[in-house]
Design a protein around this motif. Structure first.
Motif, short mmCIF file in Angstrom:
data_model
loop_
_atom_site.label_atom_id
_atom_site.label_comp_id
_atom_site.label_asym_id
_atom_site.label_seq_id
_atom_site.Cartn_x
_atom_site.Cartn_y
_atom_site.Cartn_z
N ASN A 5 76.49 86.27 111.39
CA ASN A 5 76.42 86.29 112.85
C ASN A 5 76.95 84.97 113.42
O ASN A 5 77.13 83.99 112.70
CB ASN A 5 75.01 86.64 113.34
N LYS A 6 77.17 84.97 114.72
CA LYS A 6 77.75 83.79 115.38
C LYS A 6 76.87 82.55 115.25
O LYS A 6 77.37 81.45 115.05
CB LYS A 6 78.00 84.09 116.87
N ARG A 7 75.56 82.76 115.34
CA ARG A 7 74.65 81.62 115.29
C ARG A 7 74.72 80.93 113.92
O ARG A 7 74.76 79.70 113.83
CB ARG A 7 73.23 82.07 115.59
N MET A 8 74.73 81.70 112.85
CA MET A 8 74.82 81.12 111.50
C MET A 8 76.14 80.38 111.33
O MET A 8 76.18 79.26 110.83
CB MET A 8 74.68 82.23 110.43
N ALA A 9 77.23 80.99 111.78
CA ALA A 9 78.54 80.35 111.67
C ALA A 9 78.58 79.06 112.47
O ALA A 9 79.03 78.02 111.98
CB ALA A 9 79.63 81.32 112.14
N ARG A 10 78.06 79.11 113.68
CA ARG A 10 78.05 77.92 114.55
C ARG A 10 77.20 76.81 113.93
O ARG A 10 77.54 75.63 114.00
CB ARG A 10 77.53 78.31 115.93
N MET A 11 76.09 77.19 113.27
CA MET A 11 75.21 76.23 112.61
C MET A 11 75.99 75.38 111.61
O MET A 11 75.75 74.18 111.46
CB MET A 11 74.09 77.00 111.89
N GLU A 52 63.22 76.47 101.76
CA GLU A 52 64.08 75.60 102.54
C GLU A 52 65.34 75.41 101.73
O GLU A 52 65.28 75.25 100.51
CB GLU A 52 63.39 74.27 102.84
N GLN A 53 66.46 75.45 102.40
CA GLN A 53 67.75 75.34 101.72
C GLN A 53 68.66 74.41 102.51
O GLN A 53 68.65 74.42 103.74
CB GLN A 53 68.41 76.72 101.60
N GLU A 54 69.43 73.62 101.80
CA GLU A 54 70.37 72.71 102.43
C GLU A 54 71.78 73.27 102.29
O GLU A 54 72.22 73.59 101.20
CB GLU A 54 70.27 71.35 101.74
N PHE A 55 72.45 73.40 103.42
CA PHE A 55 73.84 73.85 103.43
C PHE A 55 74.73 72.66 103.78
O PHE A 55 74.27 71.67 104.32
CB PHE A 55 74.05 74.96 104.47
N ILE A 56 76.00 72.81 103.51
CA ILE A 56 76.98 71.79 103.89
C ILE A 56 77.93 72.43 104.90
O ILE A 56 78.56 73.45 104.62
CB ILE A 56 77.76 71.27 102.67
N GLY A 57 78.00 71.81 106.08
CA GLY A 57 78.84 72.34 107.15
C GLY A 57 80.31 71.98 106.96
O GLY A 57 80.69 71.24 106.05
N ARG A 58 81.11 72.51 107.83
CA ARG A 58 82.56 72.33 107.79
C ARG A 58 82.97 70.86 107.72
O ARG A 58 83.90 70.49 107.01
CB ARG A 58 83.19 72.99 109.01
N GLU A 59 82.27 70.01 108.44
CA GLU A 59 82.61 68.58 108.49
C GLU A 59 81.88 67.77 107.42
O GLU A 59 81.88 66.55 107.46
CB GLU A 59 82.29 68.01 109.88
N GLY A 60 81.23 68.45 106.49
CA GLY A 60 80.51 67.76 105.42
C GLY A 60 79.08 67.39 105.78
O GLY A 60 78.38 66.78 104.97
N GLN A 61 78.64 67.76 106.98
CA GLN A 61 77.28 67.43 107.40
C GLN A 61 76.26 68.30 106.66
O GLN A 61 76.53 69.43 106.31
CB GLN A 61 77.13 67.60 108.93
#
Length: 189
Positions: A5-11, A52-61
């Motif tokens: 969904n958009k919210r997950m992608a935006r996250m 709890e899970q840690e993801f890595i965003g597009r910018e490495g955050q």
């Protein structure tokens, strides 16, 4: 991934279509991937998972999340995957980190004060009448002032520590109990 969904992608800083066809592991480090594999085994066994899970965003955050996943099976009972709800808890994790740092600074300051310091919990005899004080923390200078060994006070009461000074201690207990109840200030020597 078959749906985002958009919210997950935006996250994570993506558009939903950019995440489709990728695996969950494309959005996490090795440690996170290993944890997900462990959780996937439980999902395959039909168990619902919360973690709890840690993801890595597009910018490495780093994006900290709370994940709740339920397994999906076909009519024959074959595991198809999981449906997961993901909530961004990064702000909460950051607040927890800052609180922990603040507590560590406070503990170091308290421990290293050049004056004797003690932190008590007031034990009340009745609703507003203090009966004793329970030592929670004391610093080294406080122990030195009274000639007490390290580790001897936390969990003990003031009256039990100084039974021969019951009258003085009772006055101290009343004074500190009032400070604890009202939040006011008192100075005594």
């Amino acid at each position: 991934t078959t749906y985002v969904n958009k919210r997950m992608a935006r996250m994570l800083g993506y558009k939903p279509r950019e995440m489709l066809g990728k695996t969950l592991f494309d959005f996490m480090d090795e440690h996170g991937a290993a944890r997900v594999k462990e959780h996937e085994e439980r999902l395959r066994a039909g168990l619902k998972e919360q973690e709890e899970q840690e993801f890595i965003g597009r910018e490495g955050q780093r994006v900290f999340t709370a994940v709740e996943a339920v397994p999906l099976f076909d009519e024959q009972g074959k595991y198809l995957g999981a449906l997961a709800g993901v909530v961004d808890v990064s702000r909460r994790k950051d607040a927890e980190r800052r609180l922990k740092e603040s507590e560590q600074k406070y503990r170091r300051l308290f421990a290293n004060m050049p004056s004797g310091m003690a932190y008590f919990q007031v034990i009340y005899r009745s609703r507003m009448v203090p009966a004793d004080l329970l030592y929670i923390y004391v610093n080294q200078e406080f122990r030195k002032m009274f000639g007490l060994p390290r580790g001897s006070l936390p969990g003990k009461t003031v009256i039990a520590t100084f039974p021969n000074l019951k009258a003085v201690v009772s006055n101290l207990v009343c004074t500190l109990g009032e400070v604890g109840r009202t939040g006011g200030k008192k100075r005594f020597e």
